[in-house]
Scaffold this motif. Structure first.
Motif, PDB file in Angstrom:
ATOM      1  N   ARG A   1     -10.434  -1.221  -1.269  1.00  0.00           N
ATOM      2  CA  ARG A   1     -10.813  -1.215  -2.636  1.00  0.00           C
ATOM      3  C   ARG A   1      -9.768  -1.650  -3.395  1.00  0.00           C
ATOM      4  NH1 ARG A   1     -13.502   4.784  -2.899  1.00  0.00           N
ATOM      5  NH2 ARG A   1     -15.213   4.341  -1.522  1.00  0.00           N
ATOM      6  N   GLU A   2      -9.960  -2.110  -4.690  1.00  0.00           N
ATOM      7  CA  GLU A   2      -9.052  -2.269  -5.761  1.00  0.00           C
ATOM      8  C   GLU A   2      -9.372  -1.628  -7.087  1.00  0.00           C
ATOM      9  OE1 GLU A   2      -9.214  -7.092  -4.615  1.00  0.00           O
ATOM     10  OE2 GLU A   2      -9.625  -6.731  -6.465  1.00  0.00           O
ATOM     11  N   THR A   3      -8.161  -1.457  -7.679  1.00  0.00           N
ATOM     12  CA  THR A   3      -8.240  -0.783  -9.036  1.00  0.00           C
ATOM     13  C   THR A   3      -7.443  -1.559  -9.897  1.00  0.00           C
ATOM     14  OG1 THR A   3      -6.474   0.883  -8.753  1.00  0.00           O
ATOM     15  CG2 THR A   3      -8.433   1.438  -7.894  1.00  0.00           C
ATOM     16  N   LEU A   4      -7.999  -1.498 -11.340  1.00  0.00           N
ATOM     17  CA  LEU A   4      -7.058  -2.349 -12.052  1.00  0.00           C
ATOM     18  C   LEU A   4      -6.867  -1.892 -13.562  1.00  0.00           C
ATOM     19  CD1 LEU A   4      -5.665  -5.121 -13.141  1.00  0.00           C
ATOM     20  CD2 LEU A   4      -7.774  -6.047 -13.570  1.00  0.00           C
TER      21      LEU A   4
ATOM     22  N   GLU B   1       0.605  -0.511  -4.550  1.00  0.00           N
ATOM     23  CA  GLU B   1       0.336  -0.122  -5.964  1.00  0.00           C
ATOM     24  C   GLU B   1       1.515  -1.256  -6.746  1.00  0.00           C
ATOM     25  OE1 GLU B   1      -0.046   3.275  -9.537  1.00  0.00           O
ATOM     26  OE2 GLU B   1       1.082   3.516  -7.661  1.00  0.00           O
TER      27      GLU B   1
ATOM     28  N   PHE C   1      -2.117  -2.094 -10.864  1.00  0.00           N
ATOM     29  CA  PHE C   1      -3.367  -2.502  -9.998  1.00  0.00           C
ATOM     30  C   PHE C   1      -2.988  -1.689  -8.571  1.00  0.00           C
ATOM     31  CE2 PHE C   1      -1.098  -6.313  -8.831  1.00  0.00           C
ATOM     32  CZ  PHE C   1      -0.923  -6.343  -7.840  1.00  0.00           C
ATOM     33  N   GLU C   2      -4.023  -1.261  -7.889  1.00  0.00           N
ATOM     34  CA  GLU C   2      -3.882  -0.641  -6.491  1.00  0.00           C
ATOM     35  C   GLU C   2      -4.836  -1.615  -5.683  1.00  0.00           C
ATOM     36  OE1 GLU C   2      -4.774   3.340  -6.377  1.00  0.00           O
ATOM     37  OE2 GLU C   2      -3.063   3.930  -7.952  1.00  0.00           O
ATOM     38  N   VAL C   3      -4.255  -1.527  -4.328  1.00  0.00           N
ATOM     39  CA  VAL C   3      -4.927  -2.045  -3.150  1.00  0.00           C
ATOM     40  C   VAL C   3      -5.305  -1.022  -2.332  1.00  0.00           C
ATOM     41  CG1 VAL C   3      -5.208  -3.768  -1.218  1.00  0.00           C
ATOM     42  CG2 VAL C   3      -4.281  -4.449  -3.336  1.00  0.00           C
ATOM     43  N   GLN C   4      -6.243  -0.326  -2.099  1.00  0.00           N
ATOM     44  CA  GLN C   4      -6.446   0.992  -1.388  1.00  0.00           C
ATOM     45  C   GLN C   4      -7.152   0.754   0.062  1.00  0.00           C
ATOM     46  OE1 GLN C   4      -9.299   2.954  -4.369  1.00  0.00           O
ATOM     47  NE2 GLN C   4      -7.146   3.668  -5.487  1.00  0.00           N
TER      48      GLN C   4
ATOM     49  N   PRO D   1      -5.913  -9.347  -5.197  1.00  0.00           N
ATOM     50  CA  PRO D   1      -5.144  -8.522  -4.818  1.00  0.00           C
ATOM     51  C   PRO D   1      -5.344  -7.959  -3.241  1.00  0.00           C
ATOM     52  CG  PRO D   1      -5.911  -7.918  -7.227  1.00  0.00           C
ATOM     53  CD  PRO D   1      -6.518  -8.980  -6.491  1.00  0.00           C
ATOM     54  N   ALA D   2      -6.956  -7.779  -2.869  1.00  0.00           N
ATOM     55  CA  ALA D   2      -7.023  -7.394  -1.556  1.00  0.00           C
ATOM     56  C   ALA D   2      -6.644  -8.496  -0.556  1.00  0.00           C
ATOM     57  CB  ALA D   2      -8.388  -6.915  -1.550  1.00  0.00           C
TER      58      ALA D   2
ATOM     59  N   GLY E   1      -4.223  -6.728   1.257  1.00  0.00           N
ATOM     60  CA  GLY E   1      -4.787  -6.258   2.309  1.00  0.00           C
ATOM     61  C   GLY E   1      -4.527  -6.302   3.611  1.00  0.00           C
TER      62      GLY E   1
END
Length: 358
Positions: free
Chosen positions: A221-224, A266, A251-254, A198-199, A203
């Motif tokens: 960062r990534e969340t899933l 997101e 998921f999020e790319v932060q 995802p990043a 990104g």
């Protein structure tokens, strides 16, 4: 008129044919396909139009580029980056303005890895073409729209860009099942959700926004989160998805600034509305893109787009394609180069009010 080739006839390519046909400054010169079953078919048929365009699809890429088209809409390589880069470089070297959603690393071209950036710059210098890459998710939802909306605030604490979709009518089963993992056991790791992917894909858009906003990122960062289906569901285009298999992904790319996620892309996707009902949902139950500016005032803008009837994700594809195709005449006038979303203005629909492919 600007002779323009559309390379690929999937969800993005179909919309690109329609967009080129509708644009008063562009002329459809060729359509390139990979599938032998599409070879020789009329572009209007492949694009879902009710009329012929008089352009037969061909698999002969060398001949199409040898004709030195002025522009190419490349819509054939979102899951094959090495081959896509080679194709795009060949088109740029042939002197074409190329627009594409396929090359994720070039969304923020100034900070792109040398292995992607250098071959394009060499092709620009050799052939005099140019390249503009912008995302199909769509790119404007993660660059020009949030940047525009951020300028309406007094203070800005965070920028969040959301894609929220029900993929039950998406007409690209391999991507939904295998690339994203819908319908697979929860232990299956789909490529799109693997750590770092995802990043890699989004990104560049985070870095692009940071550059425009004048802020320095500490890291990305990534969340899933993943949810299983409570019951088996059947979709119109892809058949059954079994209970207990993956039915929703979030998921999020932060972009991290001062230890906090300040820029966020997101994605919230489902194969059925019954899965993860507590997550954000689109207003019409099908799909939407949303930008949220947390700050004073708090600003929220939701965009819904519809195209191709029951293929609910097609509206997002069509707007992403519109951003790319409508940039072609500007890119032709701007001259050779490697461009990103901060370089290319969002154009008004000059000469296109009331003009549409039918």
């Amino acid at each position: 008129m600007i002779p323009t080739v559309v390379w690929g006839t999937g969800n993005v390519g179909r919309a690109a044919i329609r967009a080129v046909d509708a644009h008063p400054a562009l002329e459809l010169a060729a359509v390139l396909v990979h599938d032998p079953a599409k070879d020789g078919r009329d572009a209007g048929e492949l694009a879902g139009l009710d009329r012929r365009l008089g352009v037969a699809a061909t698999r002969d890429t060398e001949a199409a580029l040898a004709a030195r088209p002025r522009a190419v809409v490349y819509a054939a390589g979102d899951t094959r980056p090495d081959e896509a880069l080679a194709d795009v470089v060949a088109a740029v070297r042939a002197g074409a303005v190329v627009v594409t959603p396929a090359l994720y690393p070039l969304y923020d071209q100034r900070n792109a890895p040398p292995e992607f950036r250098d071959p394009v710059l060499a092709a620009v210098a050799e052939g005099g073409g140019s390249l503009f890459a912008s995302g199909v998710d769509p790119g404007w939802g993660n660059d020009v729209l949030p940047l525009l909306i951020s300028g309406l605030g007094t203070t800005v604490d965070a920028v969040r860009c959301q894609e929220i979709f029900d993929y039950s009518t998406y007409e690209q089963e391999d991507s939904v099942r295998h690339l994203i993992g819908m319908g697979h056991p929860m232990g299956y790791e789909p490529l799109m959700l693997a750590p770092g992917i995802p990043a890699m894909v989004w990104g560049g858009q985070i870095r692009l926004m940071a550059r425009a906003l004048g802020i320095e990122l500490e890291e990305i960062r990534e969340t899933l989160e993943r949810r299983p289906l409570d019951a088996t569901v059947t979709t119109r285009t892809m058949g059954a998805f079994e209970a207990g298999t993956q039915g929703a992904v979030r998921f999020e790319v932060q972009g991290i600034v001062d230890g906090e996620p300040r820029l966020v892309v997101e994605h919230i996707t489902r194969v059925h509305p019954s899965c993860a009902p507590d997550w954000p949902t689109p207003p019409d139950g099908a799909g939407a893109h949303r930008v949220i500016i947390e700050g004073r005032p708090r600003i929220e803008v939701t965009v819904e787009a519809a195209d191709e009837g029951e293929n609910r994700s097609a509206g997002g594809n069509a707007t992403a394609v519109g951003r790319l195709v409508n940039a072609i005449d500007w890119l032709v006038a701007a001259g050779p180069g490697l461009y990103d979303a901060l370089d290319v203005p969002l154009r008004p629909a000059v000469g296109r009010i009331g003009r549409r492919p039918s």
